[in-house]
Motif scaffolding. Sequence first.
Motif, mmCIF file in Angstrom:
data_model
loop_
_atom_site.group_PDB
_atom_site.id
_atom_site.type_symbol
_atom_site.label_atom_id
_atom_site.label_comp_id
_atom_site.label_asym_id
_atom_site.label_seq_id
_atom_site.Cartn_x
_atom_site.Cartn_y
_atom_site.Cartn_z
ATOM 1 N N ALA A 299 0.731 -1.046 0.108
ATOM 2 C CA ALA A 299 0.463 0.018 -0.122
ATOM 3 C C ALA A 299 1.127 0.712 0.256
ATOM 4 N N ARG A 300 1.950 1.241 0.811
ATOM 5 C CA ARG A 300 2.551 2.072 0.620
ATOM 6 C C ARG A 300 3.223 3.104 -0.922
ATOM 7 N N LEU A 301 4.184 1.160 -1.777
ATOM 8 C CA LEU A 301 4.820 2.066 -2.703
ATOM 9 C C LEU A 301 3.192 2.575 -3.182
ATOM 10 N N GLU A 302 1.995 1.857 -3.443
ATOM 11 C CA GLU A 302 1.001 2.386 -4.227
ATOM 12 C C GLU A 302 0.437 3.734 -4.166
ATOM 13 N N SER A 303 1.252 3.960 -2.681
ATOM 14 C CA SER A 303 0.486 5.847 -2.757
ATOM 15 C C SER A 303 1.554 6.624 -2.708
ATOM 16 N N ALA A 304 2.741 6.422 -3.340
ATOM 17 C CA ALA A 304 4.258 7.086 -3.210
ATOM 18 C C ALA A 304 3.967 7.872 -4.156
ATOM 19 N N THR A 305 4.981 9.057 -4.610
ATOM 20 C CA THR A 305 5.351 9.613 -5.782
ATOM 21 C C THR A 305 6.556 9.757 -6.219
ATOM 22 N N LEU A 306 6.487 9.651 -8.064
ATOM 23 C CA LEU A 306 7.788 9.382 -8.059
ATOM 24 C C LEU A 306 8.731 9.431 -8.031
#
Length: 329
Positions: A299-306
Amino acid sequence: MVLKPQTPTDDYDSPWKEVLEHAFPEFMDFYFPEANAAIDWSKGYSFKNTELRQVVRDAELGKRFADALVQVTLLDGTEGWVYIHIEVQGEPESQFPKRIYTYNYRLFDRYNRPIASFAVLADQNEHWRPDHFGYDILGCRHRLDFPIAKLLDYATQADALEDHPNPFALVTLAHLRTGQTRHDPEARYQAKRTLVRLLYKRGWERQRILDLFAVLDWMMRLPDGLEQKLWQDIDQIEGETQMRYVTSVERLATERGLQKGMEQGMQQGMQQGMQQGEIVLLERLISKRFGALSSESRARLESATLEQLELWAERILEASDLDEVFSNH
């Protein structure tokens, strides 16, 4: 008690300057006929925007909603500069006459030319009529008297304004109707539709109609539903008059908006594609180094910015554990 929907926030100021520049002789004729009669319009006139900006930059004395500096020739052959100041505000302001005075003497001091100052007052207080500024000290007297036009004074002349050929009669009527319909969107819609019909009835050239429509549209804002209804009315009016002016501009704006939207969509799609690629890469690297991802890490990866994903990808090569990868430091 039934609460009526509010009209969008009204904004009187911005259109004034543009319509003033496009129809300056008519402006003077409508609001200041005595001064207008002394100007030799056959000699032409020119706006001195550069000169005005230099003085404004040197003496920023508060918000000017619209102003202009214009060079004209009088019937007696004298060249003069006319300073126009349009004050649009809901409440009287004590510094207003001082601003008129200050700009007048600063323009005179810088350019050594006689300056005539005029003010249009579009506030809602009928008792506020500042028309001079000065002081008297130790036998020395300084005073500037300047003509004013109070838009509220036209409130009892609605029928005459509708029939008046001067474009500023329509602008004045739009201003008055905006104030009168502030809390009644349906009445605002009816008034705006009437003014649009008057606009086409005058038989003005295309550019003048577009300029004045921009003023009406800016002043008399409507909720979305009534705005769409008005555009249908305008389409009908233009069909009746065979003058496809306003709707053609709207279509052009729509096409430009669609094109811009497509460009933004492509850019957004590329951004999302790059971001998704970084997520897939990080998932593989994390799985190889630290084992399967938890749902929390995914979930942290999915919500992170580029930018965050790229930073984590750099860290993963040297990090001792997953917490070090996701660290805020």
